[in-house]
Write an enzyme that holds these catalytic residues in place. Structure first.
Site, PDB file in Angstrom:
ATOM      1  N   ASP A  41       0.972  -1.225   0.008  1.00  0.00           N
ATOM      2  CA  ASP A  41      -0.075   0.355   0.008  1.00  0.00           C
ATOM      3  C   ASP A  41       1.010   0.815  -0.101  1.00  0.00           C
ATOM      4  O   ASP A  41       1.466   1.701  -1.077  1.00  0.00           O
ATOM      5  CB  ASP A  41      -0.934  -0.274   1.340  1.00  0.00           C
ATOM      6  N   TYR A 189      -7.059   5.109  23.990  1.00  0.00           N
ATOM      7  CA  TYR A 189      -6.818   6.587  23.312  1.00  0.00           C
ATOM      8  C   TYR A 189      -6.925   6.265  22.412  1.00  0.00           C
ATOM      9  O   TYR A 189      -7.183   8.439  21.778  1.00  0.00           O
ATOM     10  CB  TYR A 189      -5.042   6.109  23.121  1.00  0.00           C
ATOM     11  N   HIS A 466      15.623  26.160  33.526  1.00  0.00           N
ATOM     12  CA  HIS A 466      14.897  27.223  34.188  1.00  0.00           C
ATOM     13  C   HIS A 466      14.442  28.310  33.133  1.00  0.00           C
ATOM     14  O   HIS A 466      15.488  28.891  32.812  1.00  0.00           O
ATOM     15  CB  HIS A 466      14.780  27.400  35.582  1.00  0.00           C
TER      16      HIS A 466
HETATM   17  C1  LIG Z   1      -5.711   6.568  15.182  1.00  0.00           C
HETATM   18  C2  LIG Z   1      -3.879   5.948  15.310  1.00  0.00           C
HETATM   19  C3  LIG Z   1      -3.026   6.658  16.429  1.00  0.00           C
HETATM   20  C4  LIG Z   1      -1.970   5.986  16.443  1.00  0.00           C
HETATM   21  N1  LIG Z   1      -1.531   6.638  17.176  1.00  0.00           N
HETATM   22  C5  LIG Z   1       0.018   6.692  17.419  1.00  0.00           C
HETATM   23  C6  LIG Z   1       0.630   7.246  17.902  1.00  0.00           C
HETATM   24  O1  LIG Z   1       0.134   8.317  18.446  1.00  0.00           O
HETATM   25  N2  LIG Z   1       2.042   6.284  18.763  1.00  0.00           N
HETATM   26  C7  LIG Z   1       1.961   5.574  18.869  1.00  0.00           C
HETATM   27  O2  LIG Z   1       3.514   4.849  18.528  1.00  0.00           O
HETATM   28  N3  LIG Z   1       1.903   4.337  17.900  1.00  0.00           N
HETATM   29  C8  LIG Z   1       0.228   4.745  17.599  1.00  0.00           C
HETATM   30  N4  LIG Z   1      -0.689   4.589  16.679  1.00  0.00           N
HETATM   31  C9  LIG Z   1      -0.313   2.676  16.774  1.00  0.00           C
HETATM   32  C10 LIG Z   1       0.733   3.068  15.479  1.00  0.00           C
HETATM   33  O3  LIG Z   1       0.650   3.502  13.890  1.00  0.00           O
HETATM   34  C11 LIG Z   1       1.199   1.483  15.026  1.00  0.00           C
HETATM   35  O4  LIG Z   1       2.142   0.578  16.507  1.00  0.00           O
HETATM   36  C12 LIG Z   1       1.998   1.056  14.129  1.00  0.00           C
HETATM   37  O5  LIG Z   1       2.137   1.349  12.789  1.00  0.00           O
HETATM   38  C13 LIG Z   1       2.739  -0.236  13.689  1.00  0.00           C
HETATM   39  O6  LIG Z   1       3.383  -0.652  12.991  1.00  0.00           O
HETATM   40  P1  LIG Z   1       3.909  -1.643  12.092  1.00  0.00           P
HETATM   41  O7  LIG Z   1       4.705  -1.618  11.549  1.00  0.00           O
HETATM   42  O8  LIG Z   1       3.440  -2.864  12.877  1.00  0.00           O
HETATM   43  O9  LIG Z   1       2.811  -2.469  10.985  1.00  0.00           O
HETATM   44  P2  LIG Z   1       1.838  -1.107  10.651  1.00  0.00           P
HETATM   45  O10 LIG Z   1       2.174   0.383  10.368  1.00  0.00           O
HETATM   46  O11 LIG Z   1       0.664  -1.688  10.105  1.00  0.00           O
HETATM   47  O12 LIG Z   1       2.051  -1.107   8.708  1.00  0.00           O
HETATM   48  C14 LIG Z   1       2.531  -2.791   8.566  1.00  0.00           C
HETATM   49  C15 LIG Z   1       2.222  -2.545   6.966  1.00  0.00           C
HETATM   50  O13 LIG Z   1       2.534  -3.778   6.434  1.00  0.00           O
HETATM   51  C16 LIG Z   1       1.914  -3.831   4.824  1.00  0.00           C
HETATM   52  N5  LIG Z   1       1.325  -4.951   4.406  1.00  0.00           N
HETATM   53  C17 LIG Z   1       0.648  -5.679   5.044  1.00  0.00           C
HETATM   54  N6  LIG Z   1       0.177  -7.291   4.879  1.00  0.00           N
HETATM   55  C18 LIG Z   1       0.801  -6.731   3.807  1.00  0.00           C
HETATM   56  C19 LIG Z   1       1.221  -7.693   2.359  1.00  0.00           C
HETATM   57  N7  LIG Z   1       0.618  -9.218   2.681  1.00  0.00           N
HETATM   58  N8  LIG Z   1       2.396  -7.626   1.178  1.00  0.00           N
HETATM   59  C20 LIG Z   1       2.802  -6.259   1.423  1.00  0.00           C
HETATM   60  N9  LIG Z   1       2.524  -5.804   2.660  1.00  0.00           N
HETATM   61  C21 LIG Z   1       1.647  -6.041   3.902  1.00  0.00           C
HETATM   62  C22 LIG Z   1       0.794  -2.950   5.117  1.00  0.00           C
HETATM   63  O14 LIG Z   1      -0.397  -1.507   3.297  1.00  0.00           O
HETATM   64  C23 LIG Z   1       0.962  -1.689   6.241  1.00  0.00           C
HETATM   65  O15 LIG Z   1       2.165  -0.479   5.499  1.00  0.00           O
HETATM   66  C24 LIG Z   1      -2.018   5.025  15.755  1.00  0.00           C
HETATM   67  C25 LIG Z   1      -2.597   3.861  15.596  1.00  0.00           C
HETATM   68  C26 LIG Z   1      -3.778   4.377  15.112  1.00  0.00           C
HETATM   69  C27 LIG Z   1      -4.454   3.836  14.071  1.00  0.00           C
END
Ligand SMILES: Cc1cc2nc3c(=O)[nH]c(=O)nc-3n(C[C@H](O)[C@H](O)[C@H](O)COP(=O)(O)OP(=O)(O)OC[C@H]3O[C@@H](n4cnc5c(N)ncnc54)[C@H](O)[C@@H]3O)c2cc1C
Length: 490
Positions: A41, A189, A466
């Site tokens: 994506d 949150y 400070h």
């Molecule tokens: C509204 C919101 C606010 C948030 N705020 C915070 C915050 O302030 N601080 C914080 O620490 N966390 C926050 N989070 C959580 C944070 O976004 C996630 O913990 C983090 O993005 C996880 O990272 P990740 O790399 O594990 O997965 P993701 O960021 O979800 O990335 C996974 C990627 O894998 C790709 N993918 C999936 N399956 C496949 C496949 N089969 N082949 C190829 N690509 C694939 C997806 O397209 C995606 O780009 C928030 C989440 C949301 C929804």
């Protein structure tokens, strides 16, 4: 171009370019590993595109408007007009800068980028399907794989995200007009952060929560100022309710919620805006945002072909070196379990890359911070007082209220406190919790204190600039030692 059935190979395959996956890929590149990052994506994953970054951009922008319109005490009289399209456009620019930066950093570190959806064919092979008609797929062989496919919002029965008035957090971060009213299902949150955004934009916000309070998992003294400020913003709460269905009303929707069994048995939660009794709740609104948590994206990967196992919630279980049950397959980030936070995923991603490169790295969650970007913010790291006691420590606890901080007074933000928890005998800092202005930033110093094995003396004797909010950290440590200057010692 139609990509045929070409087979290529890579030492390290990373699936998913969120903060767990792209960080793993960059670290692998730095370690001279041959690495391929597959993303279906957008670079940056949920965090950069639909999570941390766009939500924090909207929180900041709505704070600017709200604060400017509520600063009479400072002699400022303003009535800011919000151009939502302009605000969303600014937020999108921030996202674009960061996602573009991720792509450039990956390339600069020698990461091969491959767009497509990966599924496992066997223990050492994935199929990568390219999106778009006629784009075909290719086969990629790997020595090691790092699964970083993240998570997605949980859908609840009756509230499908395809239905126009039902929003998930991604859709709620990209609305084209400000709704007059919104029901938010879930006071975690994400629900609480977005409740603040929309309340500040002028939406009538009502939050329904199954449990008896906001922000499950956080201590009551941290939640209290957040709940109070949300109530002051006009946000209405109904605790002990589960949303069951929604119907069209002609000029909007009606969300129906039933008391949970626990709430009905209790005769209602005292924090509820209305008596719960055993009444069904009916709330009219323009939109309903469902924010009841997230689930791992592990079911679309055909993990069984690689022999990788998940637990009953779908998380890939890993050891302290980010390894799954299959020796050469690692899992990092949200797909590997709680806490589902970006920085936790990035740390795991770095460890996985280093382990593959033969380094003695391991995951350490002891100093894992968390922040909630509500008003006021919450920041936590390490153990709470009760966790430290449960772990068998005699605790020394110090607290400093922001109302005693000169800097907090000059910002007009005096709710909250910094609390520090240490081992009474040795003085080592075990944990800290803060609620108040810039809590998400202040917690970093306390994380460093835990990481370095600092004592209360170390923190208290560090000279802090400070006037700053960070002096509150020093004062909390002094308070635990019984010699705080600007607050009475306990
Ligand atoms: C509204 C919101 C606010 C948030 N705020 C915070 C915050 O302030 N601080 C914080 O620490 N966390 C926050 N989070 C959580 C944070 O976004 C996630 O913990 C983090 O993005 C996880 O990272 P990740 O790399 O594990 O997965 P993701 O960021 O979800 O990335 C996974 C990627 O894998 C790709 N993918 C999936 N399956 C496949 C496949 N089969 N082949 C190829 N690509 C694939 C997806 O397209 C995606 O780009 C928030 C989440 C949301 C929804």
């Amino acid at each position: 171009m139609v990509v045929g059935d070409v087979t290529t190979g890579t030492d390290v395959l990373v699936v998913g370019a969120g903060p767990a996956g792209y960080v793993a890929a960059i670290r692998a590149g730095q370690l001279d590993l041959d690495v391929t990052l597959v993303e279906k994506d957008a670079y940056g994953g949920t965090c950069l595109n639909d999570g941390c970054i766009p939500s924090k951009a909207l929180i900041t922008a709505t704070d600017v408007a709200h604060d400017a319109g509520n600063a009479e005490e400072m002699g400022i009289h303003a009535d800011p007009a919000v151009d939502l399209a302009g605000m969303m456009g600014w937020k999108d620019d921030v996202v674009d800068q960061l996602t573009g930066g991720v792509e450039k950093l990956c390339k600069a570190n020698g990461v091969n980028l491959l767009e497509g959806t990966a599924t496992f064919a066997d223990e050492n092979t994935v199929r990568v399907s390219h999106s778009g008609e006629g784009q075909g797929s290719e086969t990629l062989e790997f020595e090691h794989a790092i699964v970083a496919t993240g998570s997605r919002p949980i859908e609840i029965p009756g509230f499908e995200y395809d239905d126009e008035p039902v929003l998930d957090s991604t859709q709620a971060l990209a609305l084209e007009s400000v709704p007059d009213s919104m029901v938010i299902v879930g006071a975690g949150y994400i629900g609480m952060e977005l409740a603040g955004v929309y309340a500040k934009l002028g939406t009538d916000v009502t939050v329904i929560e199954m449990l008896d309070s906001i922000l499950p998992g956080y201590d009551d003294d941290l939640k209290r100022p957040v709940k109070q400020r949300a109530t002051d913003l006009g946000i209405e709460f109904h605790f002990g309710y589960a949303a069951s269905e929604w119907t069209e009303t002609g000029d909007g929707i009606r969300v129906v919620a039933e008391p949970t069994e626990e709430a009905a048995a209790d005769g209602g939660s005292e924090a509820s805006a209305e008596p719960v009794e055993d009444d069904t709740l009916e709330l009219d609104a323009e939109k309903v945002l469902v924010a009841v948590g997230r689930e791992p994206v592990s079911d679309t990967l055909e993990l069984e072909n690689a022999g990788v196992e998940t637990d009953d919630r779908g998380f890939i279980q890993t050891d302290s070196r980010a390894r799954s049950n299959v020796e050469h397959v690692f899992a990092v980030g949200d797909v590997a379990g709680e806490p589902m936070l970006a920085h936790k995923g990035s740390m795991e991603g770095q460890v996985a890359a280093e382990v593959i490169a033969g380094e003695p790295s391991a995951i350490d969650y002891q100093a894992m911070p968390a922040a909630v970007f509500t008003e006021p913010e919450i920041g936590t790291v390490g153990m709470s007082e009760s966790e430290a006691e449960e772990a068998g420590f005699e605790t020394a606890v110090g607290k400093f209220p922001f109302r005693a901080s000169g800097r907090a007074l000059t910002t007009g933000e005096t709710d909250g406190f910094v609390k520090i928890v240490a081992d009474e005998e040795q003085g080592y800092v075990l944990g800290a919790q803060t609620v108040g202005p810039e809590a998400s930033e202040l917690i970093a110093e306390l994380g460093l204190a835990i990481e370095l094995g600092a004592t209360l003396e170390d923190v208290a004797s560090t000279v802090h600039t400070h006037p700053t909010l960070s002096e509150s950290v020093m004062e909390a440590a002094e308070n635990a030692l019984g010699h705080a200057i600007h607050t009475l010692n306990r």
